[in-house]
Motif scaffolding. Structure first.
Motif, PDB file in Angstrom:
ATOM      1  N   UNK A  20      52.577  41.994  47.065  1.00 52.59           N
ATOM      2  CA  UNK A  20      50.459  41.703  46.918  1.00 52.59           C
ATOM      3  C   UNK A  20      50.735  40.446  45.896  1.00 52.59           C
ATOM      4  N   UNK A  21      51.545  39.591  46.267  1.00 55.83           N
ATOM      5  CA  UNK A  21      51.595  38.083  45.188  1.00 55.83           C
ATOM      6  C   UNK A  21      51.155  36.711  46.006  1.00 55.83           C
ATOM      7  N   UNK A  22      51.242  36.142  45.222  1.00 55.90           N
ATOM      8  CA  UNK A  22      50.032  34.412  45.597  1.00 55.90           C
ATOM      9  C   UNK A  22      51.755  33.351  45.483  1.00 55.90           C
ATOM     10  N   UNK A  23      52.044  32.729  45.792  1.00 59.90           N
ATOM     11  CA  UNK A  23      52.200  31.413  46.069  1.00 59.90           C
ATOM     12  C   UNK A  23      51.355  30.406  46.210  1.00 59.90           C
ATOM     13  N   UNK A  24      51.378  29.997  44.831  1.00 54.30           N
ATOM     14  CA  UNK A  24      50.474  28.525  44.448  1.00 54.30           C
ATOM     15  C   UNK A  24      51.369  27.574  44.110  1.00 54.30           C
ATOM     16  N   UNK A  25      49.983  26.482  45.782  1.00 55.04           N
ATOM     17  CA  UNK A  25      51.573  25.224  45.734  1.00 55.04           C
ATOM     18  C   UNK A  25      50.201  24.522  45.515  1.00 55.04           C
ATOM     19  N   UNK A  26      50.559  22.706  45.267  1.00 54.57           N
ATOM     20  CA  UNK A  26      49.425  21.628  45.045  1.00 54.57           C
ATOM     21  C   UNK A  26      49.876  20.407  46.213  1.00 54.57           C
ATOM     22  N   UNK A  69      55.065  23.026  44.208  1.00 56.86           N
ATOM     23  CA  UNK A  69      54.816  24.274  43.763  1.00 56.86           C
ATOM     24  C   UNK A  69      54.623  24.526  43.186  1.00 56.86           C
ATOM     25  N   UNK A  70      53.921  25.503  41.965  1.00 56.53           N
ATOM     26  CA  UNK A  70      53.352  25.603  40.454  1.00 56.53           C
ATOM     27  C   UNK A  70      54.095  27.234  40.353  1.00 56.53           C
ATOM     28  N   UNK A  71      53.521  27.817  41.193  1.00 56.95           N
ATOM     29  CA  UNK A  71      53.880  29.514  40.825  1.00 56.95           C
ATOM     30  C   UNK A  71      53.491  30.276  41.818  1.00 56.95           C
ATOM     31  N   UNK A  72      54.001  31.869  40.590  1.00 51.70           N
ATOM     32  CA  UNK A  72      53.304  32.629  41.452  1.00 51.70           C
ATOM     33  C   UNK A  72      52.226  33.158  41.259  1.00 51.70           C
ATOM     34  N   UNK A  73      51.234  33.555  41.432  1.00 50.77           N
ATOM     35  CA  UNK A  73      49.976  34.255  40.741  1.00 50.77           C
ATOM     36  C   UNK A  73      49.743  36.066  41.217  1.00 50.77           C
ATOM     37  N   UNK A  74      49.028  36.471  40.513  1.00 57.52           N
ATOM     38  CA  UNK A  74      49.119  37.664  41.167  1.00 57.52           C
ATOM     39  C   UNK A  74      47.794  37.967  42.108  1.00 57.52           C
ATOM     40  N   UNK A  75      47.773  39.193  42.574  1.00 60.29           N
ATOM     41  CA  UNK A  75      46.932  39.209  43.400  1.00 60.29           C
ATOM     42  C   UNK A  75      45.589  39.303  42.908  1.00 60.29           C
TER      43      UNK A  75
END
Lengths: 268, 619, 348
Positions: A178-184, C196-202
């Motif tokens: 239930x997490x997100x991988x953030x990328x740019x 990739x900047x990291x992992x975020x919580x939903x």
């Protein structure tokens, strides 16, 4: 702001409420009465289309194409239910939309059609689609199209795309837990296979429908027929597993007793 | 919502706007689109609102797809065949020519139905005389299907598949646009002239107040508004309210038609094209049908008319009892449900005809009184009204004549009056009046009218349903004591349930055992068969206008008759409406037991334009 | 004879995820008693220790691509690394776990290596040696299952989590042969345009579907509907549900209708988002047990718990399509009352 050229790959799937029954014929598997089943825009492709339309309105001069592969008559009907929701230009390909056709065959057809889009600037290209489909449900087609088009920045199961002023795109992809991988990514071109996104389904806007019809009807009329490759997969059987359970119906138990029984079951 | 937020009401101009896509509009658009395209001898029809473009014709359909209509169709198809002279019905999924037609009289195997003494006498005679094999399944085959009822040269259809087929042909032409999922909320009337329509507001709360993403419904202005929104369509009814009915016309006879589409069990011997009509059971007043499509699939169902005077007039429970009748069940046992649905039938026929035209508008289809109540035929008649209107419209457009009442009267109404449609409608106009006096008188009347081609009829002018429904105590007199009725009433109220199941069981109806395949709870039929949907962002379309009238109503027929259990008892006495269960059959409108104002024809229920409903394409 | 390559990656903690062992288990089924050529390929930052964890799996060789650029999940660099491994091994069959990282990149890999790919594989039938390999997967959102084979090679089989017995065996030191897809300068600009900047919580915090939980709690639309008193009790519903999740250590799933309400601005359960949706357009998670409450519906919604082993339901309608013939037990009761009591018993 940079205008985008957004190409959304999306087609029809049977209305999820219909009863589906597989058949296995000489051409491979299909659905019983497949041409009779009411169909809808694949839900994930729908999210992609609505996100595309939303992004396009924020970036003036952007264009949105919907590349749709399906039986022409069914596509025509589908367009009547989605053309009022978002502004797009249709590229129609007359072919089977069966979930049993190999994704790679579909991807090659789509990539060729996208390559042939008049006026498409690949440096501005955002290739959108669903992260899966409600038919094949393989979750591979958009990435393959992207690869065939030489796009090396790809994102899967995206719920959020932020186009920043410097042209870069910040993307949130669903990952495990239930997490997100953030990328740019530095900017277009990129491939974005959407999960549900954040937008609700737009209302039916008759004026959008009227505008769309100007391209939809000609696009349908000149839709090229594509013959899917049915030889790459050999199906041995397709079946609906019978999962009927003997359900114990508990009607006369008190709430206390029910809660106790469930608690014991959870703990056990 | 950032892309669809449009606060101002939009406006659009077209040449012709159509409301509702059913067989009537199908006939209209099929005929019109051929003229728009033009031919070697005729120039194409050109737009006046968009000079240089073809005639701009739009059609808005309330349901989410053009194929979500409901009807049990066996038709002679004279009008349809005329439009498609080369018609090969095998090209329309589920369609097939009629091969065999039978009329069955069903006896009551449980003794639970309410049969008049004379009918019980007939039943006893049948049982005595025909003690052989035929009555073992509690039925006899009536040796002769009267000509007026026979459809020997016709075909069976699924209206959903037929509409899809017509729609696909139409849209493939690119000459007209049919937009599903777009309810029309009101006619635009200026000085008694209809100048177009208004689409429904979107992005509203359930009470209609603007919510997130509010988008006011667009005004579509048109030189001609074609109203083909069926027997309970909101536009047709608003026009009726505004313009009234022609002298002597009224819509007092109605029925609910409820049907299932079923995968027949492998042992069922019925061949494609078989047509069974039934009378006599589950109540004498309730007629049944079973039509066999290709692929071992059947459409079957019942009609529950207003002249069945039960105050707990449930279609679903009666449909199950009818299916369980030994004669029917032997064909169905082991089958499974594919589809389910229900609709209102406007059974007043020609006597229910509203003003067919006015300045800027024309009425077609069932809402225009085209259903023939003697032959039990409506789809082909509706289609034909659309064709006749289109012929008139083409004539007026070519002659550059405006769509005034007078011109439409000459171009359309005259055509209709001179057609076979009118001749047959006149014959049948009073054919069912006998049912006002009971089942046997009704049958006699139908027979007389049919055999004399309308020269004779029996029975009085029908009265509005609310004027003929007895109280529960009156209806069940001698069967259920008033004290038990009161106890059931209280129990059902506390549970929030309709009364019919408990009362029918108390009156001797056996409990229906569910098999999960064909016999299932009403809600399962809704979800599995009807696949009912209610998209968010639309207002509730069923509104109880004056709550105080509902609070004091002790005969809430709207709850009992509701085909989807969408209307249930409410805490305060005002029924509750659940949009997610509504299949838009509209039975609540004409079943409402209280007039909105003293002496008014309209009841206390307003049935507005609503989105969603059935999602099955096979009905 | 087939040449099997098992592709794996390490996670952010440097370990092989659980599903990697399941993929390895699936690959072992393909080996026909050890006759096939069998190689392992691992990508990541520091992969040595992870390779050691599966040292006893019987692979004939271990290859790896290790590079700081592979510490993160990124299509361009992952594809280059995997492509290099495939080039090195020249496999006929490739088995890989269905992680989010591989789900993104493997379709592109199939195109790049001219191969075939099938995902969501739930079982593999290796047949006798020399026979065709058959695989099974579901179509039309878990509505029907197909068994199929392919002639063309290489064929990538991406296996679903929870479908195969994980490989269990000895650790051991391995001779990890490093492969480099890039020249000395590392990956080029063309594959690192994405950072990739990291992992975020939903958004809905920890209350999303957690595959590791034993119990799936499915909340249906009934929780947000009017109750017997004619009112909705959404805050109470939310409190009860969250309390239950805590007490039972359950994962939270929801029916589509309840999630849709959440996005339409009605009085809603704030703990829910589309991430919780199970069924036709949601996920079909695998759990040992499932408890459905206030759910109402039929196929296709019920596919949401197709892979839940033991199923119980609390519903006011005994004939509810969600439960009838689908659950082991249906309790005809008010879920508000039952869950309140359950929470007491679970010590919430």
């Amino acid at each position: 702001m940079t205008p985008f050229h957004i190409v959304v790959c999306g087609s029809l799937v049977p209305d999820p409420l219909q009863t589906l029954e597989p058949t296995l014929g000489p051409e491979g598997p299909g659905l019983k009465n497949e041409m009779m089943l009411p169909s809808v825009l694949d839900p994930w492709a729908g999210h992609a289309l609505y996100e595309a339309a939303s992004l396009a309105t924020k970036h003036p001069e952007s264009r949105v194409w919907l590349v749709s592969l399906g039986p022409k008559a069914r596509l025509q009907q589908l367009m009547m239910s989605i053309a009022q929701k978002a502004k797009f230009e249709l590229v129609a390909i007359d072919s089977s939309a069966s979930g049993f056709i190999d994704a790679q065959s579909v991807a090659r057809t789509l990539a060729t059609a996208i390559d042939e889009i008049d006026g498409l600037d690949k440096n501005r290209l955002l290739l959108f689609g669903g992260c899966a489909s409600a038919s094949r449900d393989a979750g591979v087609t958009v990435q393959m199209v992207g690869e065939l088009l030489g796009l090396t920045d790809q994102f899967l199961a995206v719920d959020e795309l932020e186009a920043r002023d410097d042209g870069s795109l910040r993307v949130l992809e669903r990952i495990e837990g239930g997490k997100y991988l953030a990328s740019t990514v530095r900017g277009a071109p990129a491939v974005v296979a959407w999960a549900t996104g954040k937008l609700p389904e737009p209302p039916n806007n008759p004026q959008v429908g009227m505008q769309n019809m100007r391209t939809i009807l000609p696009a349908l009329q000149k839709a090229k027929a594509a013959i899917p490759n049915r030889n790459s997969i050999h199906y041995q059987e397709v079946a609906i597993p019978q999962q009927k359970r003997e359900t114990r119906v508990v009607k006369d138990m008190s709430v206390d007793e029910i809660a106790r029984e469930i608690a014991d079951w959870i703990r056990g | 919502m950032d892309q669809g937020l449009v606060m101002d009401r939009q406006n659009m101009d077209v040449d012709i706007v159509c409301v509702g896509f059913g067989p009537a509009t199908g006939g209209f658009l099929t005929t019109l689109s051929r003229a728009i395209a033009g031919s070697e001898s005729e120039a194409p029809l050109m737009s006046r609102v968009m000079p240089g473009m073809p005639l701009q014709v739009l059609c808005y359909e309330r349901a989410d797809d053009i194929g979500f209509g409901v009807s049990g169709v066996v038709t002679r198809g004279r009008g349809i065949k005329k439009s498609f002279p080369e018609l090969d019905v095998s090209q329309i999924p589920m369609a097939t020519p009629v091969a065999k037609e039978k009329l069955l009289y069903l006896l009551d195997p449980h003794g639970a139905s309410r049969r008049p003494a004379a009918l019980e006498g007939i039943d006893a005679m049948i049982r005595a005389v025909r003690s052989g094999s035929q009555t073992q399944d509690s039925s006899i085959e009536v040796p002769y299907v009267p000509d007026f009822l026979a459809k020997h040269d016709g075909f069976l259809l699924s209206i959903g598949q037929f509409n899809q087929w017509v729609g696909t042909e139409l849209m493939g032409s690119g000459l007209v646009q049919v937009w599903p999922g777009m309810p029309v909320s009101a006619p635009l009337i200026e000085d008694d002239r209809v100048v177009g329509i208004r689409l429904v507001d979107q992005g509203t709360e359930s009470d209609g107040t603007p919510g997130p993403g509010f988008m006011p419904g667009m005004n579509v202005h048109a030189a001609l508004t074609v109203v083909g929104d069926g027997p309970v369509g909101p536009i047709g009814r608003q026009l009726d309210e505004h313009f009234g009915f022609p002298e002597g016309h009224h819509q007092n006879d109605w029925a609910v038609g409820m049907k299932m589409v079923v995968d027949l069990p492998t042992h069922c011997p019925l061949a494609p094209g078989t047509v069974l009509h039934t009378i006599g059971y589950p109540e004498p007043e309730i007629f049944g049908f079973l039509y066999v499509h290709p692929g071992h699939v059947a459409s079957l169902g019942i009609f529950v008319p207003t002249w069945f005077d039960s105050p707990v007039r449930t279609s679903y429970a009666y449909l199950q009892h009818w299916m369980k009748h030994p004669r029917i069940w032997k064909y169905l046992e082991g089958g499974s449900l594919r589809s389910w649905g229900a609709k209102t039938l406007q059974e007043s026929g020609r006597r229910g005809e509203p003003h067919l035209v006015g300045d800027g508008y024309a009425r077609i289809g069932e809402g225009s009184g085209s259903t023939n109540v003697l032959t039990g035929s409506g789809v082909d008649e509706a289609w034909t009204t659309g064709v006749l209107l289109a012929e008139g419209v083409i004539e007026l457009w070519r002659a550059e004549q405006p769509f005034t009442r007078q011109n439409l009267d000459a171009a359309y109404v005259t055509r209709r009056r001179n057609s076979w449609l009118e001749a047959e409608a006149k014959e049948s106009e009073k054919s069912r009046d006998g049912f006002q006096k009971g089942f046997l008188t009704g049958l006699l009347g139908m027979g007389l009218t049919g055999l004399t081609h309308g020269k004779l009829h029996v029975g009085p002018d029908p009265v509005p349903p609310r004027d003929r429904i007895p109280t529960l105590e009156e209806y069940y007199e001698g069967r259920i004591p008033p004290s038990q009725i009161e106890a059931i009433r209280q129990e059902c109220k506390s549970k929030g349930e309709p009364l019919h199941t408990a009362l029918m069981e108390a009156a001797g109806w056996p409990e229906v055992e569910y098999d999960g395949e064909l016999l299932m709870s009403h809600q399962d039929a809704l979800l599995r068969g009807g696949k009912v949907q209610a998209p968010p962002g639309y207002a509730d379309h069923v509104v109880f206008v004056y709550p105080s009238l509902c609070e004091s109503c002790d005969n809430q027929l709207c709850i009992e008759v509701c085909s989807g259990q969408a209307i249930t008892p409410g805490e305060s006495g005002v029924p509750q409406f659940d949009r997610e269960k509504c299949i838009h059959c509209g039975a609540c409108i004409w079943s409402c037991a209280v007039p909105r104002e003293p002496g008014a024809h309209a009841g206390n229920i307003e049935f507005r334009a609503g989105a969603g409903g059935l999602h099955s394409g096979e009905n | 004879m087939e040449t099997i390559l098992v592709l794996l990656h390490i996670d952010e903690s440097g370990n092989l995820p659980r599903i990697a062992f399941e993929a390895l288990g699936a690959a072992c089924e393909l080996r026909h008693g050890g006759n096939a050529n069998f190689a392992i390929g691992i990508i990541g930052g520091d992969i040595e220790s992870a390779a050691g964890k599966i040292g006893g799996c019987g692979a004939t060789s271990f290859f790896g691509v290790s590079h700081p650029a592979l510490e993160v999940s990124r299509y361009g660099t992952d594809l280059a690394a995997l492509g290099a491994l495939v080039e090195k091994v020249a496999p006929t069959l490739i088995v890989a776990p269905s992680t989010s990282r591989f789900a993104r990149v493997l379709p592109g890999l199939a195109v790049r290596i001219g191969g075939q790919i099938d995902t969501h594989i739930t079982s593999i039938d290796p047949g006798a040696e020399g026979d065709a390999v058959f695989a099974e997967r579901w179509y039309y959102r878990q509505r029907m299952k197909a068994k199929f084979t392919r002639d063309a090679r290489p064929w990538i089989l991406v296996v679903d989590g929870g479908a195969f017995e994980p490989w269990k065996g000895e650790t051991g030191s391995v001779a990890l042969q490093m492969v480099s897809p890039w020249a000395e300068g590392g990956p080029g600009d063309n594959v690192t345009r994405t950072q990739v900047s990291g992992i975020e919580t939903g958004e809905s915090g920890t209350q999303t579907i957690r595959p590791d939980a034993d119990l799936l709690f499915v909340a249906g639309a009934g929780w947000a509907k009017k109750q017997a008193d004619g009112q909705t009790h959404v805050p109470k519903a939310e409190k009860l549900i969250l309390g239950f999740l805590e007490g039972a250590k359950a994962s939270l799933g929801s029916s589509k209708s309840l999630v849709d309400q959440s996005s339409e601005g009605q009085a809603v359960l704030t703990c829910l988002s589309h991430l919780n949706q199970v069924g036709q357009t949601g996920t079909t998670p695998r759990h040992q047990k499932g408890l459905a409450t206030c759910c109402h519906g039929e196929e296709p919604h019920v596919v949401g718990w197709r892979f839940v082993q033991e199923r119980r339901a609390v519903n006011l309608d005994a004939n509810c399509g969600w439960a009838r013939g689908k659950a082991d037990v249906v309790y005809v009761a008010d879920a508000f009352e039952v869950v309140e009591k359950l929470n007491d018993l679970l010590g919430v």
